[in-house]
Design an enzyme around this catalytic site. Structure first.
Site, PDB file in Angstrom:
ATOM      1  N   ARG A   1       0.840  -1.199   0.000  1.00 36.69           N
ATOM      2  CA  ARG A   1       0.000   0.000   0.000  1.00 36.69           C
ATOM      3  C   ARG A   1       0.874   1.246   0.000  1.00 36.69           C
ATOM      4  NH1 ARG A   1      -4.985   2.156   3.713  1.00 36.69           N
ATOM      5  NH2 ARG A   1      -5.482   3.846   2.286  1.00 36.69           N
TER       6      ARG A   1
ATOM      7  N   ARG B   1      -6.972  -0.429  -3.244  1.00 37.21           N
ATOM      8  CA  ARG B   1      -5.758  -0.638  -2.460  1.00 37.21           C
ATOM      9  C   ARG B   1      -5.629  -2.120  -2.124  1.00 37.21           C
ATOM     10  NH1 ARG B   1      -8.321   2.346   1.923  1.00 37.21           N
ATOM     11  NH2 ARG B   1      -8.799   3.744   0.225  1.00 37.21           N
TER      12      ARG B   1
ATOM     13  N   ASP C   1      -5.982  -2.152   3.724  1.00 34.27           N
ATOM     14  CA  ASP C   1      -6.218  -1.007   4.600  1.00 34.27           C
ATOM     15  C   ASP C   1      -6.454  -1.590   5.981  1.00 34.27           C
ATOM     16  OD1 ASP C   1      -6.830   1.699   5.360  1.00 34.27           O
ATOM     17  OD2 ASP C   1      -8.950   1.188   5.299  1.00 34.27           O
TER      18      ASP C   1
ATOM     19  N   ASP D   1      -7.526  -0.374   9.787  1.00 34.36           N
ATOM     20  CA  ASP D   1      -8.019   0.711  10.629  1.00 34.36           C
ATOM     21  C   ASP D   1      -8.202   0.217  12.058  1.00 34.36           C
ATOM     22  OD1 ASP D   1      -8.241   2.663   8.627  1.00 34.36           O
ATOM     23  OD2 ASP D   1     -10.260   2.017   8.088  1.00 34.36           O
TER      24      ASP D   1
END
Length: 165
Positions: A83, A94, A97, A99
């Site tokens: 990424r 992407r 990810d 989070d």
């Protein structure tokens, strides 16, 4: 040890294999331990809709990493797995990810990190897998399953388990 909830998503490459590598990297030094992992879910794109579907999952971990150190580790793992935030379109395609959704019951609003995640309760693609592993968890005064019940989950479906390799 702190309890943290993380969401993983991606739509480029072999996303499910990338998730396996990311979780292994997150836990490899013993400073984070996987407690629960949701199923993988196919989800429609959010934000920028003209892109491939995503795969999403959530994990629960116990960690001795402080929130900013956990964020730094997550971002280092993202970079190691391909990424490049500076070269991508926000909410665009992407490979991965990661989070941080919640860290214990901490409320934090600092540059680069807001806890709980500021858009958590807007995103069915996060709440569906999160409700699988933590339906009764309260985050910012809201029970995960109750928050999910208020969202449209159209287009989100659980993927079958991956074949052992």
């Amino acid at each position: 040890m702190a309890d943290a909830l993380l969401a993983l998503g991606g739509n480029l490459g072999d996303v499910r294999a990338t998730f396996d590598r990311a979780i292994a990297m997150l836990c490899e030094d013993g400073r984070a331990r996987l407690v629960a992992r949701s199923s993988d879910y196919a989800t429609p794109p959010w934000g920028v809709t003209a892109q491939p579907s995503f795969v999403n999952l959530c994990i629960a971990i116990e960690t001795e990493l402080e929130p900013n150190a956990l964020l730094a580790r997550a971002q280092a793992i993202e970079r190691a797995l391909g990424r490049h935030r500076t070269a991508e379109l926000r909410w665009g395609p992407r490979p991965i990810d990661i989070d941080i959704l919640a860290y214990d019951d901490l409320t934090l609003d600092a540059p680069g990190l807001t806890l709980p995640h500021p858009r958590l309760f807007e995103r069915a693609f996060v709440l569906v897998p999160l409700a699988e592993i933590a339906p009764e968890r309260f985050i910012a005064g809201r029970r995960v399953r109750d928050a999910l019940a208020k969202l449209d989950t159209t287009g989100i479906h659980r993927l079958p388990p991956r074949a052992a390799s």
